[in-house]
Design an enzyme around this catalytic site. Structure first.
Site, PDB file in Angstrom:
ATOM      1  N   TYR B 122       0.846  -1.191   0.000  1.00 17.91           N
ATOM      2  CA  TYR B 122       0.000   0.000   0.000  1.00 17.91           C
ATOM      3  C   TYR B 122       0.882   1.242   0.000  1.00 17.91           C
ATOM      4  O   TYR B 122       1.821   1.336   0.785  1.00 17.91           O
ATOM      5  CB  TYR B 122      -0.897   0.008   1.252  1.00 17.91           C
ATOM      6  CG  TYR B 122      -1.920   1.124   1.192  1.00 17.91           C
ATOM      7  CD1 TYR B 122      -3.170   0.896   0.618  1.00 17.91           C
ATOM      8  CD2 TYR B 122      -1.634   2.390   1.664  1.00 17.91           C
ATOM      9  CE1 TYR B 122      -4.102   1.920   0.522  1.00 17.91           C
ATOM     10  CE2 TYR B 122      -2.553   3.425   1.563  1.00 17.91           C
ATOM     11  CZ  TYR B 122      -3.796   3.177   0.994  1.00 17.91           C
ATOM     12  OH  TYR B 122      -4.719   4.192   0.890  1.00 17.91           O
ATOM     13  N   GLN B 186     -10.915   0.201   1.378  1.00 13.34           N
ATOM     14  CA  GLN B 186     -11.423  -0.617   0.269  1.00 13.34           C
ATOM     15  C   GLN B 186     -10.283  -1.307  -0.487  1.00 13.34           C
ATOM     16  O   GLN B 186     -10.435  -2.450  -0.934  1.00 13.34           O
ATOM     17  CB  GLN B 186     -12.311   0.215  -0.671  1.00 13.34           C
ATOM     18  CG  GLN B 186     -11.670   1.420  -1.362  1.00 13.34           C
ATOM     19  CD  GLN B 186     -11.704   2.689  -0.512  1.00 13.34           C
ATOM     20  OE1 GLN B 186     -11.839   2.642   0.719  1.00 13.34           O
ATOM     21  NE2 GLN B 186     -11.564   3.836  -1.175  1.00 13.34           N
ATOM     22  N   ASN B 209      -3.347   5.874   6.355  1.00 13.07           N
ATOM     23  CA  ASN B 209      -4.042   6.634   7.400  1.00 13.07           C
ATOM     24  C   ASN B 209      -4.750   5.678   8.361  1.00 13.07           C
ATOM     25  O   ASN B 209      -4.614   4.460   8.258  1.00 13.07           O
ATOM     26  CB  ASN B 209      -4.994   7.659   6.765  1.00 13.07           C
ATOM     27  CG  ASN B 209      -6.136   6.989   6.007  1.00 13.07           C
ATOM     28  OD1 ASN B 209      -6.417   5.798   6.179  1.00 13.07           O
ATOM     29  ND2 ASN B 209      -6.793   7.751   5.150  1.00 13.07           N
ATOM     30  N   SER B 232       7.851   8.728  14.107  1.00 14.23           N
ATOM     31  CA  SER B 232       9.284   8.470  14.021  1.00 14.23           C
ATOM     32  C   SER B 232      10.027   8.911  15.288  1.00 14.23           C
ATOM     33  O   SER B 232       9.571   9.802  16.003  1.00 14.23           O
ATOM     34  CB  SER B 232       9.844   9.202  12.798  1.00 14.23           C
ATOM     35  OG  SER B 232      11.091   8.673  12.452  1.00 14.23           O
ATOM     36  N   GLN B 254      14.407  14.205  12.223  1.00 10.86           N
ATOM     37  CA  GLN B 254      13.263  13.397  12.654  1.00 10.86           C
ATOM     38  C   GLN B 254      12.093  14.275  13.060  1.00 10.86           C
ATOM     39  O   GLN B 254      10.939  13.972  12.761  1.00 10.86           O
ATOM     40  CB  GLN B 254      13.641  12.457  13.812  1.00 10.86           C
ATOM     41  CG  GLN B 254      14.430  11.276  13.339  1.00 10.86           C
ATOM     42  CD  GLN B 254      13.835  10.678  12.077  1.00 10.86           C
ATOM     43  OE1 GLN B 254      12.787  10.036  12.129  1.00 10.86           O
ATOM     44  NE2 GLN B 254      14.467  10.907  10.928  1.00 10.86           N
ATOM     45  N   HIS B 257       9.317  15.315  10.636  1.00  9.94           N
ATOM     46  CA  HIS B 257       8.374  14.337  10.083  1.00  9.94           C
ATOM     47  C   HIS B 257       6.941  14.613  10.516  1.00  9.94           C
ATOM     48  O   HIS B 257       6.000  14.456   9.746  1.00  9.94           O
ATOM     49  CB  HIS B 257       8.730  12.922  10.556  1.00  9.94           C
ATOM     50  CG  HIS B 257       9.632  12.189   9.614  1.00  9.94           C
ATOM     51  ND1 HIS B 257       9.273  11.883   8.339  1.00  9.94           N
ATOM     52  CD2 HIS B 257      10.891  11.696   9.761  1.00  9.94           C
ATOM     53  CE1 HIS B 257      10.261  11.237   7.739  1.00  9.94           C
ATOM     54  NE2 HIS B 257      11.262  11.112   8.585  1.00  9.94           N
ATOM     55  N   GLU B 322      13.555   3.769  17.585  1.00  8.59           N
ATOM     56  CA  GLU B 322      13.587   3.372  16.177  1.00  8.59           C
ATOM     57  C   GLU B 322      14.997   3.599  15.607  1.00  8.59           C
ATOM     58  O   GLU B 322      15.604   2.684  15.071  1.00  8.59           O
ATOM     59  CB  GLU B 322      12.549   4.208  15.430  1.00  8.59           C
ATOM     60  CG  GLU B 322      12.384   3.876  13.965  1.00  8.59           C
ATOM     61  CD  GLU B 322      11.509   4.908  13.242  1.00  8.59           C
ATOM     62  OE1 GLU B 322      11.322   6.019  13.782  1.00  8.59           O
ATOM     63  OE2 GLU B 322      11.029   4.596  12.133  1.00  8.59           O
ATOM     64  N   HIS B 323      15.493   4.830  15.748  1.00  2.77           N
ATOM     65  CA  HIS B 323      16.837   5.166  15.271  1.00  2.77           C
ATOM     66  C   HIS B 323      17.714   5.558  16.450  1.00  2.77           C
ATOM     67  O   HIS B 323      17.307   6.362  17.283  1.00  2.77           O
ATOM     68  CB  HIS B 323      16.806   6.374  14.326  1.00  2.77           C
ATOM     69  CG  HIS B 323      15.868   6.236  13.166  1.00  2.77           C
ATOM     70  ND1 HIS B 323      14.606   6.775  13.169  1.00  2.77           N
ATOM     71  CD2 HIS B 323      16.013   5.620  11.967  1.00  2.77           C
ATOM     72  CE1 HIS B 323      14.012   6.505  12.013  1.00  2.77           C
ATOM     73  NE2 HIS B 323      14.829   5.799  11.265  1.00  2.77           N
ATOM     74  N   ASP B 356      17.896   6.527   5.897  1.00  3.12           N
ATOM     75  CA  ASP B 356      16.527   6.726   5.393  1.00  3.12           C
ATOM     76  C   ASP B 356      16.452   6.536   3.887  1.00  3.12           C
ATOM     77  O   ASP B 356      15.451   6.055   3.356  1.00  3.12           O
ATOM     78  CB  ASP B 356      16.052   8.157   5.696  1.00  3.12           C
ATOM     79  CG  ASP B 356      15.742   8.353   7.163  1.00  3.12           C
ATOM     80  OD1 ASP B 356      15.579   7.348   7.867  1.00  3.12           O
ATOM     81  OD2 ASP B 356      15.673   9.522   7.593  1.00  3.12           O
ATOM     82  N   GLU B 410      -0.429 -37.953  27.520  1.00 10.25           N
ATOM     83  CA  GLU B 410      -1.316 -36.813  27.225  1.00 10.25           C
ATOM     84  C   GLU B 410      -2.736 -37.263  26.900  1.00 10.25           C
ATOM     85  O   GLU B 410      -3.574 -36.439  26.512  1.00 10.25           O
ATOM     86  CB  GLU B 410      -0.710 -35.955  26.086  1.00 10.25           C
ATOM     87  CG  GLU B 410       0.599 -35.288  26.528  1.00 10.25           C
ATOM     88  CD  GLU B 410       1.200 -34.318  25.523  1.00 10.25           C
ATOM     89  OE1 GLU B 410       0.677 -34.205  24.400  1.00 10.25           O
ATOM     90  OE2 GLU B 410       2.204 -33.663  25.876  1.00 10.25           O
ATOM     91  N   HIS B 415      -2.912 -41.066  18.751  1.00 13.50           N
ATOM     92  CA  HIS B 415      -1.531 -40.730  18.390  1.00 13.50           C
ATOM     93  C   HIS B 415      -0.638 -41.961  18.613  1.00 13.50           C
ATOM     94  O   HIS B 415       0.189 -42.303  17.768  1.00 13.50           O
ATOM     95  CB  HIS B 415      -1.008 -39.574  19.248  1.00 13.50           C
ATOM     96  CG  HIS B 415      -1.516 -38.215  18.830  1.00 13.50           C
ATOM     97  ND1 HIS B 415      -2.829 -37.856  18.892  1.00 13.50           N
ATOM     98  CD2 HIS B 415      -0.858 -37.116  18.355  1.00 13.50           C
ATOM     99  CE1 HIS B 415      -2.964 -36.599  18.476  1.00 13.50           C
ATOM    100  NE2 HIS B 415      -1.781 -36.131  18.136  1.00 13.50           N
TER     101      HIS B 415
END
Lengths: 428, 428
Positions: B122, B186, B209, B232, B254, B257, B322-323, B356, B410, B415
């Site tokens: 996406y 959708q 989103n 971020s 950063q 962003h 993250e970084h 990046d 068991e 089995h």
């Protein structure tokens, strides 16, 4: 056992998301543990498990583990130790190293692999407490190098007081040093958020009832969780020469798990189809769990007739079964064609219980068609990766303009300036 | 930029689960696509994206992709091609082989690694459409060997008609051959369940989103999804000798962003702390995205003072950023101590935008503390594993009794019988 053309068969089971009431119950329990810690943990244990504990008695003592060893029989102990060795050996082979790529300009790039620090294993109470599943969850984590593996299990199992000694022994044999007598959604919340008695973990695995499953889903994000397992499945792909009794026995070994388990034979041979259907009927009659196995065979079992073994493989790839047995004249020749199956058992002696208990590969395997995109539990599930970037001055001088071009195209000027300020310092 | 003792700082952000109304909207859209396919897809595209399409015009044509190449500038094309090569080379190094373990008794155990068959990427519309992210999602899948990679992106971006040519070119450069002009929940539902025009996939990745995120969450199980990224984050660990201007520029890269992005300096040096705070102020003043970066710095930015670099590493491991940039006299010597960080940038020239855009490691990295247990996007994310078990007759004769012992303990008699029937046939 019904026999039909493969085209007529559809297997679709919905994922269980719980009722609104169950979700609300779990939400309340999780919130209470987050807010009140041990106090809520003990309160829910009394209310739901009918066992009164104090914070100091949550942890299973060394003496109880010793006492458990006195209670288990010697034959079991030998077998579980053999199984543990095999599981460990198979998972050791999955281990990977961190790696580096050193470039001529001094740049170094790499991937660092590290074990998770602390993992919680949930073991359900009652009849669903399987010592073999304790091994299958704990050993991969241990092989990954997870330093802290903690087990939680309800304080009373199947009406008995205390924890099943076989579970305690299996956990001890697998190497668990920290065990708590708590279960349900409250145990999952305690593992995720921590209480005074139980330090929080990074990942929770292991099966449980719907409340446990919903609790795991709700704490995901704060911690990692394993996937939620569905009913067990076996598909046997066989040709005319296969042994019908073996196949029937293997189908029933899955069918006995659960009324919703699925056991399917795919074959081009009508002779075999009829022989297996008859054998299933014959063997069913003397099974202790006949009612469960029969319900499973009636609702989710089938013999699917196909035009050829190759057509059978197409059916198998669509079903993407948890377990696939291939009982054909030359099973290895088909391996390259099998795209979707969690575990593949080849040849007449690779009966599925060999893998459930003993051979070494993990018995926690994707169900419900998810073998299309997921994998049996393995060492990678308990490792995390970090990227490593050591960029040399030379590399930055060479590539700085390209980096700025891309950053500025995306409208991220501060990204470009982080490069530019370095180029300027070097007089560029 | 506030300067404080590390102990006084807490960074906690909740995962976004959407409002009940948003969840209900997504549920309706997903159900409609499942039931009606293309008809619902076209209806929602008209209703939500205000673009009227026919089923035959959903797919982006070869001519449009050619036309996109005419529109992008040459400098961008060169830079994205260089970046694509680096990303491909780094991910190629992650590839693993299937393996087998052949035992002396003829038993063969193994792990088969296969690419997923079909993956959907996406790409959001408007300003959030980053060509670099297209590379970072597509190339690892391609390196894994995924034969079908399909991109979906909304039909109109940022008020413009049609799809951003830079996105089309990035996708084409990364090797995507199948692209559709659909977006929102959708598009996610179409990828998960398929329509007449869009065949279903096995995994969906890429940011979007809140509706896209909720739709991904709701189709998880039918298909795999990547993790939902949070805002971020960057943490810089630095000592007195570090360059305050470099650090300030990297923090701002950063902060620009997103108002919710987090930029943190951890240092034992009060001198550096003050220099960086002043530099941030100075550099902020001329940034095109000053308002966003300032909001981020004010709300989620901080300079955290620690007693020593080692104490700083403890803070870093708790934040699990993250970084992480390490700007100390000898950064490599600290690498072994860093337990939790998605990507680690060492030394003065490893500015975060290097990673990046360009160096090769993936820029899709766990946020919000989840680097404790998860990893940057990598080739393994597009592979599935199957266990392989070929058990020999000799192995079954030797181990059959242990397997039956464990099965019977068991309570799973069927089995045990699947093993027993084979032993009996061999006269045992």
């Amino acid at each position: 056992m019904r026999i039909m053309k493969a085209e007529q068969f559809g297997l679709q089971r919905e994922v269980e998301y719980g009722t609104p009431e169950q979700n609300e119950t779990v939400r309340q329990i999780v919130e209470a543990i987050k807010a009140e810690g041990d106090a809520a943990l003990l309160r829910y244990t009394e209310q739901l498990d009918r066992v009164q504990l104090e914070a100091s008695s949550l942890r299973v003592t060394q003496e109880e583990i010793q006492a458990a060893y006195e209670k288990v029989d010697a034959e079991f102990l030998t077998a579980i130790r053999e199984a543990a060795v095999n599981v460990r050996v198979f998972h050791e082979k999955q281990k990977r190293n961190s790696w580096m790529d050193l470039q001529p300009d001094g740049t170094m790039l790499g991937q660092i692999l590290r074990p998770l620090k602390r993992v919680g294993v949930y073991v359900p109470g009652g009849k669903a407490a399987y010592p073999s599943s304790v091994l299958m969850n704990v050993i991969p984590a241990q092989v990954a190098g997870v330093p802290e593996i903690v087990m939680v299990t309800p304080p009373a199992t199947g009406g008995k007081a205390g924890i099943d000694p076989y579970i305690l022994v299996a956990a001890a044999e697998a190497g668990v040093k920290e065990m708590y007598r708590v279960g349900g959604a409250q145990a999952i919340a305690a593992l995720a958020y921590g209480t005074a008695s139980i330090a929080p973990v990074d990942k929770i695995c292991g099966p449980g009832n719907i409340y446990v499953a919903l609790a795991k889903r709700s704490v995901f994000g704060a911690v990692d969780i394993d996937s939620i397992a569905g009913p067990s499945e076996i598909v046997v792909l066989a040709d005319e020469g296969a042994n019908a009794s073996f196949i029937a026995a293997d189908l029933l070994s899955q069918a006995e798990h659960d009324e919703m388990a699925s056991a399917i034979l795919v074959t081009p041979s009508e002779t075999l189809a009829e022989a297996v259907a008859a054998e299933v009927e014959r063997q069913l009659a003397t099974l202790p769990r006949e009612a469960i196995a029969r319900a499973s065979i009636d609702s989710y079992g089938a013999v699917l007739l196909v035009d050829s073994i190759e057509a059978g493989i197409t059916v198998v790839n669509k079903l993407a079964p948890e377990h696939l047995e291939v009982l054909t004249a030359d099973p290895m020749s088909l391996l390259g064609l099998i795209e979707n199956a969690g575990a593949i058992f080849l040849g007449p002696y690779s009966s599925e219980p060999v893998g459930d208990y003993f051979a070494g590969p993990n018995h926690i395997i994707p169900t419900n068609g998810t073998a299309r995109f997921s994998s049996p539990v393995n060492v990678d599930d308990f490792l995390k990766k970090s990227s490593l970037i050591y960029y040399s001055k030379e590399a930055l001088l060479k590539n700085g303009n390209s980096i700025m071009t891309l950053a500025r195209h995306e409208g991220l000027e501060a990204h470009a300036r982080a490069i530019q300020i370095r180029l300027e310092q070097e007089g560029k």
